[in-house]
Design a protein around this motif. Structure first.
Motif, short mmCIF file in Angstrom:
data_model
loop_
_atom_site.label_atom_id
_atom_site.label_comp_id
_atom_site.label_asym_id
_atom_site.label_seq_id
_atom_site.Cartn_x
_atom_site.Cartn_y
_atom_site.Cartn_z
N GLY A 1 -0.21 55.39 33.54
CA GLY A 1 -0.48 56.70 32.93
C GLY A 1 0.56 57.76 33.25
O GLY A 1 0.28 58.95 33.23
N ILE A 2 1.78 57.35 33.53
CA ILE A 2 2.84 58.28 33.89
C ILE A 2 3.54 58.75 32.62
O ILE A 2 3.84 57.94 31.74
N ASN A 3 3.80 60.06 32.52
CA ASN A 3 4.48 60.57 31.32
C ASN A 3 5.96 60.20 31.36
O ASN A 3 6.50 59.78 32.39
N LEU A 4 6.63 60.37 30.23
CA LEU A 4 8.01 59.92 30.11
C LEU A 4 8.97 60.65 31.04
O LEU A 4 9.92 60.06 31.56
N GLN A 5 8.74 61.93 31.29
CA GLN A 5 9.60 62.66 32.23
C GLN A 5 9.42 62.12 33.64
O GLN A 5 10.38 62.01 34.41
N GLY A 6 8.19 61.78 34.00
CA GLY A 6 7.93 61.17 35.31
C GLY A 6 8.60 59.81 35.42
O GLY A 6 9.18 59.47 36.47
N ILE A 7 8.54 59.04 34.35
CA ILE A 7 9.19 57.73 34.35
C ILE A 7 10.70 57.88 34.48
O ILE A 7 11.34 57.14 35.24
N LYS A 8 11.26 58.86 33.79
CA LYS A 8 12.70 59.10 33.89
C LYS A 8 13.10 59.41 35.33
O LYS A 8 14.10 58.91 35.85
N ARG A 9 12.28 60.21 36.01
CA ARG A 9 12.55 60.56 37.41
C ARG A 9 12.43 59.33 38.32
O ARG A 9 13.24 59.11 39.21
N ILE A 10 11.41 58.51 38.07
CA ILE A 10 11.22 57.29 38.85
C ILE A 10 12.42 56.37 38.69
O ILE A 10 12.95 55.83 39.68
N LEU A 11 12.87 56.18 37.46
CA LEU A 11 14.03 55.31 37.22
C LEU A 11 15.29 55.84 37.90
O LEU A 11 16.07 55.08 38.46
#
Length: 140
Positions: free
Chosen positions: A66-76
């Motif tokens: 349930g992570i939003n795309l901006q959060g995913i970008k930060r994780i990557l």
């Protein structure tokens, strides 16, 4: 030469099928910077196996966590930074080569590495020489 996983071989339709996504989703992720495929001379996208794995991870994080795309970008970005730092640590460990390098005091009191198989020269007027050999690296 790039690693086998980094060779850009898949057109967008094939990469989308391998990742279980619609090609338009891949275009959107490219615009957002979540994945950056290589480009051909005609500006067509070419995806590698690593890109496909990243797309699958984006999908997992989005749908399952349930992570939003901006959060995913930060994780990557953070995962990329961690990998870069791990490589740097490995390089520094190989340079330090614990237990096999000898360090001595230089003319100005600085620490200098003495090449393997060489003896440090006496550098002080009193003939004193400071030598330090690090013990094996211990994590913890």
């Amino acid at each position: 030469m790039p690693a086998p996983d980094d060779v850009p071989v898949f057109v967008i339709s094939v990469a989308a099928e391998l990742a279980g996504m619609h090609p338009q989703t891949l275009r959107q992720y490219d615009r957002l910077g979540l994945v950056s495929p290589q480009r051909t001379r005609g500006r067509g996208r070419r995806y590698s196996l690593r890109d496909v794995a990243t797309l699958r991870e984006v999908q997992r994080l989005s749908q399952d966590e349930g992570i939003n795309l901006q959060g995913i970008k930060r994780i990557l970005a953070l995962e990329t930074e961690v990998e870069r730092l791990r490589q740097q640590v490995d390089l520094l460990r190989s340079v330090a080569d614990p237990g096999r390098r000898v360090f001595a005091a230089g003319p100005e009191g600085e620490v200098v590495a003495v090449p393997r198989g060489h003896r440090p020269a006496r550098i002080t007027s009193t003939g004193a020489l400071v030598v330090w050999r690090p013990s094996a690296y211990r994590e913890g």
